[in-house]
Design a protein around this motif. Structure first.
Motif, PDB file in Angstrom:
ATOM      1  N   TYR A  42      74.337  14.802  33.608  1.00  0.00           N
ATOM      2  CA  TYR A  42      73.688  13.526  33.332  1.00  0.00           C
ATOM      3  C   TYR A  42      74.147  12.373  34.220  1.00  0.00           C
ATOM      4  CZ  TYR A  42      72.028  16.239  29.426  1.00  0.00           C
ATOM      5  OH  TYR A  42      71.440  17.222  28.662  1.00  0.00           O
ATOM      6  N   PHE A  50      66.061  14.914  32.611  1.00  0.00           N
ATOM      7  CA  PHE A  50      66.028  15.290  31.200  1.00  0.00           C
ATOM      8  C   PHE A  50      64.896  14.568  30.468  1.00  0.00           C
ATOM      9  CE2 PHE A  50      67.135  14.699  26.709  1.00  0.00           C
ATOM     10  CZ  PHE A  50      66.931  16.013  26.332  1.00  0.00           C
ATOM     11  N   ILE A  53      61.927  16.456  31.112  1.00  0.00           N
ATOM     12  CA  ILE A  53      61.914  17.699  30.327  1.00  0.00           C
ATOM     13  C   ILE A  53      61.339  17.444  28.941  1.00  0.00           C
ATOM     14  CG2 ILE A  53      63.440  19.318  29.102  1.00  0.00           C
ATOM     15  CD1 ILE A  53      65.233  19.328  31.628  1.00  0.00           C
ATOM     16  N   TYR A  59      58.770  22.311  26.263  1.00  0.00           N
ATOM     17  CA  TYR A  59      59.996  21.810  25.619  1.00  0.00           C
ATOM     18  C   TYR A  59      59.627  21.122  24.298  1.00  0.00           C
ATOM     19  CZ  TYR A  59      64.727  20.077  25.085  1.00  0.00           C
ATOM     20  OH  TYR A  59      65.995  19.838  24.591  1.00  0.00           O
ATOM     21  N   GLY A 163      68.630  15.359  18.414  1.00  0.00           N
ATOM     22  CA  GLY A 163      68.432  16.072  19.678  1.00  0.00           C
ATOM     23  C   GLY A 163      69.017  17.462  19.740  1.00  0.00           C
ATOM     24  N   SER A 164      69.673  17.898  18.667  1.00  0.00           N
ATOM     25  CA  SER A 164      70.384  19.186  18.690  1.00  0.00           C
ATOM     26  C   SER A 164      71.436  19.210  19.797  1.00  0.00           C
ATOM     27  CB  SER A 164      69.424  20.377  18.831  1.00  0.00           C
ATOM     28  OG  SER A 164      70.031  21.571  18.357  1.00  0.00           O
ATOM     29  N   ASN A 168      74.904  22.133  22.217  1.00  0.00           N
ATOM     30  CA  ASN A 168      75.550  22.290  23.529  1.00  0.00           C
ATOM     31  C   ASN A 168      76.986  22.783  23.415  1.00  0.00           C
ATOM     32  OD1 ASN A 168      74.314  19.823  25.955  1.00  0.00           O
ATOM     33  ND2 ASN A 168      73.431  21.691  25.154  1.00  0.00           N
ATOM     34  N   TYR A 212      63.270  26.497  28.358  1.00  0.00           N
ATOM     35  CA  TYR A 212      64.368  26.229  29.285  1.00  0.00           C
ATOM     36  C   TYR A 212      64.078  26.752  30.693  1.00  0.00           C
ATOM     37  CZ  TYR A 212      66.827  24.490  25.294  1.00  0.00           C
ATOM     38  OH  TYR A 212      67.182  23.727  24.216  1.00  0.00           O
ATOM     39  N   THR A 219      63.066  21.989  34.624  1.00  0.00           N
ATOM     40  CA  THR A 219      64.388  22.406  34.137  1.00  0.00           C
ATOM     41  C   THR A 219      65.204  23.036  35.272  1.00  0.00           C
ATOM     42  OG1 THR A 219      63.340  22.826  32.002  1.00  0.00           O
ATOM     43  CG2 THR A 219      65.585  23.636  32.288  1.00  0.00           C
ATOM     44  N   MET A 258      72.044  28.688  30.352  1.00  0.00           N
ATOM     45  CA  MET A 258      71.541  28.396  31.693  1.00  0.00           C
ATOM     46  C   MET A 258      72.626  28.746  32.690  1.00  0.00           C
ATOM     47  SD  MET A 258      68.940  25.177  31.593  1.00  0.00           S
ATOM     48  CE  MET A 258      70.145  24.013  32.173  1.00  0.00           C
ATOM     49  N   SER A 288      72.842  26.291  24.796  1.00  0.00           N
ATOM     50  CA  SER A 288      72.062  25.539  23.814  1.00  0.00           C
ATOM     51  C   SER A 288      71.919  26.435  22.583  1.00  0.00           C
ATOM     52  CB  SER A 288      70.710  25.146  24.409  1.00  0.00           C
ATOM     53  OG  SER A 288      70.137  24.098  23.662  1.00  0.00           O
TER      54      SER A 288
HETATM   55  C1  AVJ Z   1      69.921  17.416  25.361  1.00  0.00           C
HETATM   56  C2  AVJ Z   1      71.415  19.201  24.990  1.00  0.00           C
HETATM   57  C3  AVJ Z   1      69.621  18.870  23.503  1.00  0.00           C
HETATM   58  O1  AVJ Z   1      69.996  21.790  25.067  1.00  0.00           O
HETATM   59  O2  AVJ Z   1      67.897  21.410  24.707  1.00  0.00           O
HETATM   60  C4  AVJ Z   1      67.166  20.631  27.980  1.00  0.00           C
HETATM   61  C5  AVJ Z   1      69.457  19.737  27.165  1.00  0.00           C
HETATM   62  N1  AVJ Z   1      68.896  21.480  28.881  1.00  0.00           N
HETATM   63  N2  AVJ Z   1      66.765  21.561  28.866  1.00  0.00           N
HETATM   64  C6  AVJ Z   1      68.999  21.070  25.138  1.00  0.00           C
HETATM   65  C7  AVJ Z   1      68.525  20.585  27.985  1.00  0.00           C
HETATM   66  C8  AVJ Z   1      67.825  22.056  29.419  1.00  0.00           C
HETATM   67  C9  AVJ Z   1      69.105  19.664  25.726  1.00  0.00           C
HETATM   68  N3  AVJ Z   1      70.017  18.815  24.915  1.00  0.00           N
END
Ligand code: AVJ
Length: 332
Positions: A42, A50, A53, A59, A163-164, A168, A212, A219, A258, A288
């Motif tokens: 980041y 992001f 994404i 997503y 955001g879950s 991570n 992803y 991504t 990833m 994730s």
């Molecule tokens: C921001 C951690 C919730 O894990 O879904 C999105 C980051 N990485 N696509 C996730 C992420 C690849 C995202 N988070």
């Protein structure tokens, strides 16, 4: 709005290199299974990617969680009540935080973030949207216990961790974080703080892998940006073209992983140190984790939080859980 101190938490050497970034990257590249912590994605470009994404068709997490927050405002108001200080772990996104704040009529908003820039941006945006709401940004690493501004000390607290992002972390680290949150929010000091947390759900692995590894390659660009950042900030010579984005479901550990996969034997330098990778060898860049109802509950309980209510989006892809700090007592 109360100003934060303005003292950056980033520790830079005489050449302006972020010491923690360099230490994490070098340590990670020396390991047998190379691995770099996901937080280094980041930088400015990574944050922009992001954001992109979250707009992708594949997503679903951002959309699904937003749907839940939009639909359940009345229930949040009933279960949480007015007058709490909302403490958000990680800077508030422009969309999700206002949905919560509008629903529950809080007495203060305290965004915590390690990056002062994001913090100031999101705090200013929120303060503008909610003119009567005191906003007290705190620049801090929320993986540790954080001392909250004294203005919010007398208030009841609601932690907000959407955001879950918890996904991570490996379970051990996630539990550490949940316990730190408990301490930050004043559990065991006569308080009974609440936590509203987003946790993504286990589902069909093709759907997860598509989320992803999107068709547009956003991504993949997000993953590659880490290489670009290492080359730029740490005098790296990593061959970006020989490191391929991969996203795979690890079923035993219930997580998307990833990686950057070497497409041929490669050798490169980072900060003057030499590294080599064989064709097929990988750098692990992100986990994730995905949850079931039971695994989410177990993780929360292990971290000292008792789940009280759980909401899903209509497609049942994502969950938002309200939990209360568990009172310390002797077993059972
Ligand atoms: C921001 C951690 C919730 O894990 O879904 C999105 C980051 N990485 N696509 C996730 C992420 C690849 C995202 N988070």
């Amino acid at each position: 709005m109360k100003r934060d101190s303005g003292i950056a938490l980033v520790d830079r050497d005489e050449d302006g290199v972020d010491r923690a970034f360099r230490a994490d990257v070098l340590k990670g590249l020396r390991q047998r299974q190379k691995a770099i912590p996901a937080r280094w994605f980041y930088d400015e470009e990574g944050s922009r990617l992001f954001e992109a994404i979250t707009q992708l068709e594949e997503y679903y997490p951002t959309r699904a969680e937003t749907e839940i927050l939009e639909a359940r405002g009345k229930e949040f108001a009933e279960l949480i009540g007015p007058g709490r200080a909302v403490v958000e772990f990680g800077s508030g996104s422009s969309v999700k935080t206002p949905l919560l704040l509008r629903a529950i009529d809080p007495a203060a908003y305290v965004p915590l973030d390690i990056s002062g820039d994001f913090l100031r941006e999101s705090a200013a945006g929120l303060a503008e949207k909610f003119p009567g709401l005191p906003v007290h940004p705190v620049e801090a690493d929320f993986m540790r216990r954080v001392t909250l501004p004294e203005e919010v000390e007398p208030l009841k607290k609601l932690g907000f961790f959407p955001g879950s992002t918890i996904g991570n972390m490996v379970p051990r680290t996630a539990v550490d974080l949940l316990r730190s949150m408990r301490a930050t929010l004043g559990a065991d000091e006569g308080e009974s703080p609440l936590l509203l947390i987003g946790m993504d759900l286990v589902k069909d692995c093709a759907e997860l892998e598509a989320a992803y590894d999107d068709a547009e390659g956003v991504t993949a660009a997000f993953n590659h940006n880490l290489v670009t950042r290492i080359n730029r900030e740490l005098d790296g010579t990593m061959p970006e073209g020989a490191l391929e984005h991969s996203a795979m479901w690890n079923d035993a550990l219930a997580r998307i992983e990833m990686h950057l996969v070497a497409t041929r034997d490669i050798a490169f330098e980072v900060s003057g140190e030499r590294f080599a990778m064989r064709k097929g060898e990988t750098i692990h860049t992100e986990n994730s984790h995905k949850f079931t109802r039971r695994s989410a509950n177990l993780l929360l309980l292990a971290g000292g939080w008792t789940p009280e209510k759980r909401w899903l989006d209509p497609d049942e892809r994502f969950s938002v859980i309200l939990a209360r700090a568990t009172e310390q007592r002797e077993a059972p």
